[in-house]
Scaffold this motif. Structure first.
Motif, short mmCIF file in Angstrom:
data_model
loop_
_atom_site.label_atom_id
_atom_site.label_comp_id
_atom_site.label_asym_id
_atom_site.label_seq_id
_atom_site.Cartn_x
_atom_site.Cartn_y
_atom_site.Cartn_z
N UNK A 114 0.56 -1.32 -0.14
CA UNK A 114 -0.23 0.33 0.17
C UNK A 114 0.72 1.15 0.02
N UNK A 115 -0.05 2.13 0.05
CA UNK A 115 0.73 3.68 0.05
C UNK A 115 0.04 4.95 0.65
N UNK A 116 1.02 5.24 1.44
CA UNK A 116 0.22 6.75 2.15
C UNK A 116 1.22 7.62 2.22
N UNK A 117 0.07 8.72 1.71
CA UNK A 117 0.35 9.54 1.20
C UNK A 117 2.32 9.88 0.40
N UNK A 118 3.36 10.30 1.02
CA UNK A 118 4.19 10.00 0.32
C UNK A 118 5.66 8.53 0.47
N UNK A 119 4.34 7.81 1.40
CA UNK A 119 5.60 6.67 2.46
C UNK A 119 4.30 5.15 2.00
#
Lengths: 333, 136
Positions: A133-138
């Protein structure tokens, strides 16, 4: 923001763990040892002409990527594998695949892996982990070595995917696209065992398989007089690091392979394989003893009888045990 | 094997790594295979430490050579990042013989800013830090 419903499960060996976990996400349940065994991951090679961290390379496993490739092929799983020239392209592709709802396996270098324990951050380019997954820039990471799920920033991830040196990953990413729900494991297991048996006792080349173990043993016996105490101890340490350090599940994958044989015997309904699993476990314990006494040597706490001579003898015994095991396993059908 | 485990526990004070538990496989005759999540096997930590100690002593060696004016700071950061020539060549895009020249203090002192900043970015530091390594 994307977060796939990916179950994080720890594993002994990164690539088999990743393979098992990725297939688990697609509702095909095979254990980590089964993935390792079908992928024919067990191996031995001693490559004195290749140096890593100023000492010769000893490897207890096949080339990186082979476990996933073989295991998925034998199970009839369709996969995609990409490598890249440009780092930016590799990140764009990763985002696209995540959008499709597929978790992705990545080959990375460990030196800049920010969530890794500092002691483990050496240049080792064969590590594997899953992005789910991806959360904002992470990016959200499931790494089978870590107790919990972790995160890594865009820049750091790009950096580890393009680590340089031996076995540079070049952004390698891989993921299953179509997974059958019902699979007959038996032919895949038999084929995997045959492949490993052939690798270990069937190749007429002195540096690999059980011959390689004997070769290493003969070299190791001469190290103290040839290299001096200091360097010999460092070379020995390197062998032990490859055997016991991260991602081998102990004893150079011998434990995990034994666990595979045990499970394979049940699935194939062949009891003699489970008996061999016991022999494999004993061989693994012998390897473990070798590494324990060897590390005392590295610490300069060895008693005189725990010399290189004795260690070399132990390696010979390991080779004998494994040769017996794989000669028997080669007859499987 | 029993003896190994007992002595392993006595060495616990040498743990260098106690904040992440890993999955371990083991085998006991009569019991079969087990999987257990635990801290890293203490016996192994010695060999991990050996590798870092060795790197540290190489770094000391290089530091003293830099002080004597035999090597440039690039040698220091190369070792600090556990790199060898082929790897640094891959990262910087410079040929190996070129890097070898850059290891000489005389050549290093005349390097153009562009080359210096390339090295600095590979080592993940500023140019100023590159010029003044924290010698050990």
């Amino acid at each position: 923001m994307i977060e796939l419903n990916f179950e994080h499960r720890q594993a002994g060996h990164c690539e088999s763990g990743v393979t098992s976990n990725l297939l688990h996400y697609h509702k095909l349940d095979i254990s980590e040892p089964i993935a390792f065994g079908i992928g024919a991951g067990l191996f031995f090679s001693y490559l004195p002409f290749l140096k890593m961290q100023h000492a010769p390379v000893t490897s207890f496993r096949v080339w990186p990527g082979m476990v996933f490739d073989r295991a998925t092929k034998e199970l009839g799983v369709q996969t995609k594998i990409h490598r890249f020239k440009k780092p930016e392209d590799s990140m764009k592709k990763l985002d696209e695949v995540l959008e499709l709802g597929l978790p992705v396996g990545l080959q990375v270098g460990t030196f800049h892996l920010t969530f890794f324990p500092p002691e483990y951050r050496m240049h080792y380019n064969m590590h594997n982990m899953v992005v789910y997954g991806k959360k904002d820039n992470n990016y959200l990471i499931s790494d089978t070595l870590m107790e919990h799920k972790v995160e890594i920033t865009y820049d750091d991830l790009m950096r580890v995917r393009f680590a340089k040196g031996t076995f540079a990953p070049n952004g390698r990413m891989y993921y299953p696209t179509a997974v059958p729900t019902e699979v007959d494991l038996r032919p895949a297991i038999i084929k995997g065992i045959r492949k490993t048996a052939n690798n270990m006792v069937g190749v007429p080349f002195p540096l690999i398989g059980t011959k390689g173990i004997r070769y290493l043993s003969r070299r190791l016996r001469k190290w103290p007089e040839k290299l001096g105490e200091e360097k010999a101890s460092y070379y020995l340490g390197q062998v032990l690091r490859m055997e016991e350090e991260i991602g081998t599940a102990g004893a150079g994958f011998r434990f995990i392979y034994g666990a595979f044989l045990d499970e394979a015997g049940i699935i194939l309904k062949q009891d003699w394989i489970r008996e061999i699993a016991v022999e494999m476990g004993e061989a693994a314990n012998h390897w473990r003893k070798f590494s324990y006494l060897g590390s005392r040597n590295c610490k300069k706490r060895a008693k005189p009888e725990e010399s290189y001579d004795m260690l070399a003898d132990m390696l010979m015994e390991c080779a004998d045990m494994e040769e017996k095991i794989f000669r028997k396993l080669a007859k499987i059908r | 094997m029993d003896k190994v485990e007992k002595e392993g526990k006595a060495e616990k004070e040498e743990l260098i790594y106690t904040y992440n538990r890993e999955l371990h496989y083991s085998f006991e005759p009569g019991k079969g295979y087990t999987r257990k999540v635990d801290y890293h096997y203490p016996g192994n930590q010695v060999i991990i430490k050996q590798s870092w100690d060795e790197a540290e002593s190489r770094l000391k060696d290089i530091s003293s050579k830099i002080r004597k004016g035999q090597l440039s700071p690039i040698a220091f950061y190369m070792e600090k990042n556990l790199m060898e020539l082929p790897m640094l060549s891959d990262y910087t895009g410079f040929m190996q013989w070129r890097i070898k020249r850059h290891l000489k203090p005389k050549v290093f002192s005349k390097l153009k800013p562009g080359i210096l900043s390339n090295y600095a970015s590979v080592f993940n530091i500023g140019v100023n830090e590159l010029m003044n390594p924290p010698l050990t």
